[in-house]
Design a protein around this motif. Structure first.
Motif, mmCIF file in Angstrom:
data_model
loop_
_atom_site.group_PDB
_atom_site.id
_atom_site.type_symbol
_atom_site.label_atom_id
_atom_site.label_comp_id
_atom_site.label_asym_id
_atom_site.label_seq_id
_atom_site.Cartn_x
_atom_site.Cartn_y
_atom_site.Cartn_z
ATOM 1 N N THR A 284 0.824 -1.205 0.000
ATOM 2 C CA THR A 284 0.000 0.000 0.000
ATOM 3 C C THR A 284 0.863 1.261 0.000
ATOM 4 N N SER A 285 1.886 1.275 0.841
ATOM 5 C CA SER A 285 2.743 2.462 0.924
ATOM 6 C C SER A 285 3.477 2.714 -0.386
ATOM 7 N N LEU A 286 4.021 1.666 -0.982
ATOM 8 C CA LEU A 286 4.745 1.839 -2.240
ATOM 9 C C LEU A 286 3.789 2.213 -3.373
ATOM 10 N N GLY A 287 2.596 1.626 -3.370
ATOM 11 C CA GLY A 287 1.600 1.984 -4.379
ATOM 12 C C GLY A 287 1.167 3.425 -4.264
ATOM 13 N N MET A 288 0.993 3.905 -3.032
ATOM 14 C CA MET A 288 0.619 5.297 -2.834
ATOM 15 C C MET A 288 1.753 6.230 -3.254
ATOM 16 N N ALA A 289 2.999 5.818 -3.022
ATOM 17 C CA ALA A 289 4.130 6.625 -3.470
ATOM 18 C C ALA A 289 4.101 6.770 -4.987
ATOM 19 N N ASN A 290 3.873 5.668 -5.688
ATOM 20 C CA ASN A 290 3.784 5.725 -7.154
ATOM 21 C C ASN A 290 2.667 6.658 -7.605
ATOM 22 N N ALA A 291 1.528 6.600 -6.900
ATOM 23 C CA ALA A 291 0.340 7.361 -7.309
ATOM 24 C C ALA A 291 0.503 8.866 -7.147
ATOM 25 N N ASP B 168 14.807 6.820 -0.666
ATOM 26 C CA ASP B 168 14.795 6.806 -2.130
ATOM 27 C C ASP B 168 14.374 8.137 -2.735
ATOM 28 N N HIS B 169 13.419 8.836 -2.083
ATOM 29 C CA HIS B 169 12.774 9.984 -2.734
ATOM 30 C C HIS B 169 12.697 11.240 -1.879
ATOM 31 N N GLY B 170 13.235 11.187 -0.663
ATOM 32 C CA GLY B 170 13.278 12.391 0.147
ATOM 33 C C GLY B 170 12.231 12.434 1.242
ATOM 34 N N VAL B 171 12.516 13.282 2.236
ATOM 35 C CA VAL B 171 11.689 13.330 3.430
ATOM 36 C C VAL B 171 10.308 13.900 3.159
ATOM 37 N N GLU B 172 10.174 14.848 2.225
ATOM 38 C CA GLU B 172 8.874 15.475 2.004
ATOM 39 C C GLU B 172 7.849 14.476 1.490
ATOM 40 N N LEU B 173 8.264 13.592 0.579
ATOM 41 C CA LEU B 173 7.335 12.577 0.083
ATOM 42 C C LEU B 173 6.942 11.628 1.209
ATOM 43 N N ALA B 174 7.917 11.231 2.029
ATOM 44 C CA ALA B 174 7.610 10.331 3.143
ATOM 45 C C ALA B 174 6.623 10.978 4.103
ATOM 46 N N ARG B 175 6.791 12.269 4.378
ATOM 47 C CA ARG B 175 5.869 12.964 5.287
ATOM 48 C C ARG B 175 4.472 13.068 4.682
ATOM 49 N N MET B 176 4.396 13.346 3.402
ATOM 50 C CA MET B 176 3.092 13.437 2.751
ATOM 51 C C MET B 176 2.372 12.094 2.811
ATOM 52 N N LEU B 177 3.103 11.011 2.568
ATOM 53 C CA LEU B 177 2.490 9.691 2.608
ATOM 54 C C LEU B 177 2.055 9.328 4.022
ATOM 55 N N ALA B 178 2.852 9.720 5.022
ATOM 56 C CA ALA B 178 2.463 9.449 6.406
ATOM 57 C C ALA B 178 1.139 10.128 6.725
#
Length: 339
Positions: free
Chosen positions: A24-31, A178-188
């Motif tokens: 789910t997390s990786l799929g949401m990152a792609n999306a 892989d893609h930076g802290v901002e993307l990780a925070r947005m996904l969280a």
């Protein structure tokens, strides 16, 4: 288009959450469209057979484990009640060994660590697993330095994560890498979870109480501790409250809680301080005083020893938890019994 191939290894009685937190997390990152090299996720299983994940839940495998080839960006071994059978399966172990050689990074979630251990991939390394299975892993594989506390541990290119939902923290950490802290925070935020917990935070939640000890005297002493965190909680003082010798009290604690009174008190005070840091804006000296630490520096040292991060860092990670400043007449804080 360049992609990051990710393979998640499942088997009968794998834990669905171990797998779904990753997919789910990786799929949401792609999306999000923010990922330049999207994740190409495949769930594999021995023979490509469906994966039974619990009552009424069967997960279709995307490919047979033995037919998967590299190179892979990430290889992740899921955990679950079937981990011991998977670790004893020569086919599973051999192909995990093979794929690990062609993977940039390798990880396990929960009891998936036992499969990595059987493959010899954790020899000489620090590793974690679900706290309930940590002792068994350490006993079966003495060459592994098993630490049951952290959410996840990285040792070189191999990462082991703790129980179940730690898969979410692990995957967010990989996405940040892989893609930076901002993307990780947005996904969280999208996942409605904390910004990923630091890997060295204790996996046994400080807000989750364990079962009360069976021994009535020990329960009475724990009630006293809960109500007097800022008081004298030395073994001698607690023994006087219980009406027994310090040596006898220590034996009771070791039998009922698996730790000495001194260690339990340190953990209880640190857990209470962590809760205050997460839920209030009380200054650090006030937190230290209320939880029985002599100074803010003593609190800092205890926090580093228990959770691996200083109190200020813990508060910044948990600053969105809706804390309020406590009143002077707030009732005493109840401290969970940590294993």
């Amino acid at each position: 288009m360049n992609v990051r191939p990710v393979a998640i290894v499942g088997y009968d009685d794998a834990e669905l959450l171990d797998i779904a937190c990753v997919t789910t997390s990786l799929g949401m990152a792609n999306a999000t469209g923010e990922v330049r090299t999207p994740y190409q996720v495949t769930v594999v299983s021995p023979g490509g057979h469906p994966i039974t994940c619990g009552p009424g839940v069967v997960l279709h495998s995307g490919q047979a484990l033995e037919r998967l080839t590299g190179p892979l960006d990430t290889l992740i071994i899921s955990g679950g009640l079937g981990h011991a059978r998977a670790a004893a399966n020569p086919l599973v172990v051999a192909h995990v060994q093979r794929l690990a050689q062609v993977s940039r990074r390798v990880a396990s979630v929960c009891t998936g660590a036992s499969v990595l251990a059987a493959a010899g991939l954790l020899d000489g390394k620090r590793a974690t697993t679900h706290w309930r299975f940590a002792d068994a892993l350490a006993a079966e594989y003495p060459h592994i330095h098993v630490d049951p506390d952290p959410i996840y541990i990285r040792d070189g290119r191999i990462t082991t994560a703790a129980g179940v939902t730690s898969a979410l923290d692990l995957t967010l950490a990989f996405i940040e890498e892989d893609h930076g802290v901002e993307l990780a925070r947005m996904l969280a935020r999208d996942l409605v979870t904390y910004l990923q917990r630091p890997g060295n935070q204790a996996q046994m939640s400080i807000f989750t109480a364990g079962p009360p000890p069976a021994h009535e005297m020990v329960r009475r002493i724990l009630d006293h501790v809960n109500a007097n965190l800022d008081g004298d909680l030395s073994t001698t003082a607690l023994a006087a409250v219980a009406g027994v010798s310090p040596r006898h009290l220590t034996r009771l604690f070791l039998t009922s809680l698996g730790q000495t009174p001194g260690r339990f008190i340190r953990h209880a005070r640190t857990a209470a301080a962590a809760r205050l840091l997460a839920t209030t804006s009380l200054p650090l000296p006030g937190v230290a005083a209320r939880c029985g630490f002599g100074s803010a520096e003593t609190l800092r040292l205890a926090f580093l020893a228990r959770y691996g991060i200083p109190p200020s860092r813990y508060r910044s990670v948990h600053k969105g938890s809706g804390g309020t400043t406590p009143r002077a007449d707030d009732p005493p804080m109840t401290v969970p019994c940590e294993r």
